[in-house]
Motif scaffolding. Structure first.
Motif, short mmCIF file in Angstrom:
data_model
loop_
_atom_site.label_atom_id
_atom_site.label_comp_id
_atom_site.label_asym_id
_atom_site.label_seq_id
_atom_site.Cartn_x
_atom_site.Cartn_y
_atom_site.Cartn_z
N ASP A 122 17.01 44.66 6.53
CA ASP A 122 16.46 43.42 7.11
C ASP A 122 15.91 42.62 5.94
O ASP A 122 14.79 42.86 5.49
N GLU B 298 7.45 40.53 4.60
CA GLU B 298 8.18 39.27 4.81
C GLU B 298 7.28 38.09 5.15
O GLU B 298 7.40 37.51 6.23
N THR C 86 9.30 46.40 6.26
CA THR C 86 9.59 45.12 5.62
C THR C 86 8.29 44.45 5.21
O THR C 86 7.25 44.64 5.84
N GLU D 282 11.88 38.36 2.32
CA GLU D 282 11.74 39.64 3.03
C GLU D 282 12.46 40.74 2.28
O GLU D 282 13.64 40.62 1.96
N HIS E 178 7.22 45.03 9.50
CA HIS E 178 7.40 45.99 10.58
C HIS E 178 8.17 47.18 10.04
O HIS E 178 8.81 47.08 8.99
MN MN Z 1 11.92 41.70 9.50
#
Ligand code: MN
Ligand code: GLY
Ligand code: MN
Length: 493
Positions: free
Chosen positions: A320, A435, A433, A459, A404
């Protein structure tokens, strides 16, 4: 796409087993053809298969689950195909819980942990995987049924699945009736398989099933060695996907954000299973829309592209990652000022990721930097940083949490309890992450006009190690000068 042969009436399909259907029930199928299709097929059974790479890990994960719920039957379905329209379906993606515990990704599969007590009184479970077996060729199922292998492709036989997964395998068509008959305490993971849930209706409660879901979410907070290797792969593929996008920015300018979406998707499908979530390909003011996935806008030189995308590996672990890139390769002074602020916030956030630190520390560190910048830029009136943070006023422009957990789900471990996740402490093996972002909406009259329509997020995917952290997505540059140099180099090819 060809249509499958169907019985003349639905009633005949439901009432008659395939082997009893006679010539005429399938238009165009003579007795001779039906007989002909039964034989002349080679034995393709695979023997002596090695277990899948994560078999030892899935066994450990099942052992932990077994220890948590002694004496109870546990039912974990993979899920079924979902209709997209008429007779077409979405790509199947097995439930995270099922794939985590088995390493398998078959549609309609179900893992069952059957409780048992050994002679010395110790409780444990026997795990069985229930799968659709290979298609029967004698009764026509192979080529006349919608789930027949002639239509959907070869499946593993139950014997093959046993060797690969290290689990006894049985025919899933026997499971629902068996569950209906069974007695004793049972819990199931809900939301994936309606027929299994129907078989358990009178035996489960929402509260007890939720405890199972919570356990399986919390079990994934700390990743094992296999999972960490998969997350590395996901980040590496994602970095290649971002590079692909930089190479085609001129073609995106000539078309739309969709060119970026399609380019990244190609990398995800070729190297992995899929994208781990809808790619956010947000050019210009779209960058201020947090979940911009329509991706149908113009890509213009002089504006920024916020690209938030992640490859999901073949074993279903996703990256991500977000980079905010100047479409023409060079940040304007204002873009760079806002970018540098977010970069500084991300640096502060990443530095706060270490074992023993409260989970919330990285969010607090990043938010403080962003609040300082907003005050410095005169966007918070006469208020000082402490007051802004106390009132949360920076959130008009920071909008979301700073990160998260990451894993098989992009927002992983979402059912974990507050005390084990957001109010807990970081441990080695967690992956999250970091971000931060700043977003100035196009219609925000409280900021100078030149800020409006600028959105920046950076991120990265951060693994908590024994002595700090490791940025798994570090191969993609983040610092503004490095971004510009990297884009120039990639565009030159
Ligand atoms: Mn994320
Ligand atoms: N891509 C969704 C997120 O960053 O959380
Ligand atoms: Mn993201």
């Amino acid at each position: 796409m060809a249509e499958q042969l169907t019985p003349e009436t639905p009633e005949e399909s439901e009432e008659q087993p395939i082997q009893q259907r006679k010539n005429g029930l399938y238009p165009g199928v003579s007795d001779e053809l039906a007989e002909n299709m039964k034989s002349g097929w080679a034995d393709t059974e695979l023997r002596g298969l090695a277990p899948i790479a994560q078999a030892a890990h899935t066994a450990d994960r099942r052992a932990a689950l077994s220890a948590r719920f002694p004496g109870e039957r546990l039912v974990i379905p993979a899920g079924n195909l979902k209709t997209r329209s008429n007779d077409t379906e979405y790509h199947f993606r097995a439930s995270t819980e099922y794939a985590y515990l088995t390493g398998d990704q078959s549609e309609d599969g179900v893992l069952v942990l059957e409780p048992k007590t050994s002679p010395d009184g110790t409780s444990s479970h026997e795990a069985t995987i229930y799968l659709l077996p290979r298609s029967n060729r004698e009764n026509g199922e192979f080529w006349l049924s919608g789930t027949g292998e002639l239509w959907v492709g070869r499946r593993h036989s139950l014997a093959e699945a046993e060797q690969l997964l290290g689990l006894p395998a049985k025919d899933v068509r026997e499971l629902a009736p068996a569950l209906t008959e069974a007695t004793g305490p049972v819990r199931a993971v809900r939301g994936h398989d309606a027929s299994i849930e129907a078989a358990l209706t009178d035996k489960v409660t929402a509260e007890r099933d939720e405890e199972l879901r919570v356990f399986l979410s919390e079990a994934r907070l700390v990743k094992d060695a296999f999972e960490i290797a998969e997350l590395r792969k996901a980040c590496d593929s994602t970095a290649r996907g971002f590079e692909d996008v930089v190479k085609v920015l001129d073609r995106a300018e000539a078309t739309s954000e969709r060119y970026i979406e399609g380019t990244f998707f190609l990398r995800a499908r070729v190297e992995g299973n899929d994208i781990g979530y809808g790619s956010i390909c947000a050019a210009g003011p779209h960058a201020t829309t947090l979940h911009w996935v329509r991706n149908d806008g113009a890509v213009r030189s002089g504006e920024l592209l916020l690209l938030d995308a992640g490859v999901e590996t073949t074993e279903l672990y996703t990256a991500d990652v977000t980079r905010t890139l100047p479409i023409n390769g060079t940040f304007s002074p204002l873009q760079r000022k806002i970018y540098d602020a977010v970069y500084e916030a991300q640096e502060a956030g990443i530095a706060a990721v270490k074992p023993g630190a409260p989970y919330r520390a990285f969010h607090d560190a990043a938010q403080r930097v962003l609040a300082e910048k907003l005050v410095e830029w005169g966007l918070c009136g006469d208020l000082d940083v402490e007051k802004v943070l106390e009132l949360g006023l920076q959130r008009r422009w920071t909008l979301h949490g700073t990160g998260h957990m990451l894993g098989m789900d992009v927002h992983d471990c979402a059912a974990a309890r507050t005390e084990t996740y957001v109010a807990g402490d970081l441990e080695p093996g967690m992956c999250l992450t970091v971000e931060p972002g700043l977003y100035f909406q196009a219609d925000d009259l409280t900021v100078p006009e030149e800020y409006r329509g600028i959105g920046v997020r950076i991120e990265d995917d951060i693994l908590v190690t024994e002595d700090g952290n490791e940025n798994l997505s570090a191969s993609l540059p983040r610092q503004a000068d490095e971004i510009e140099a990297w884009m120039a180099q990639v565009k030159q090819g």
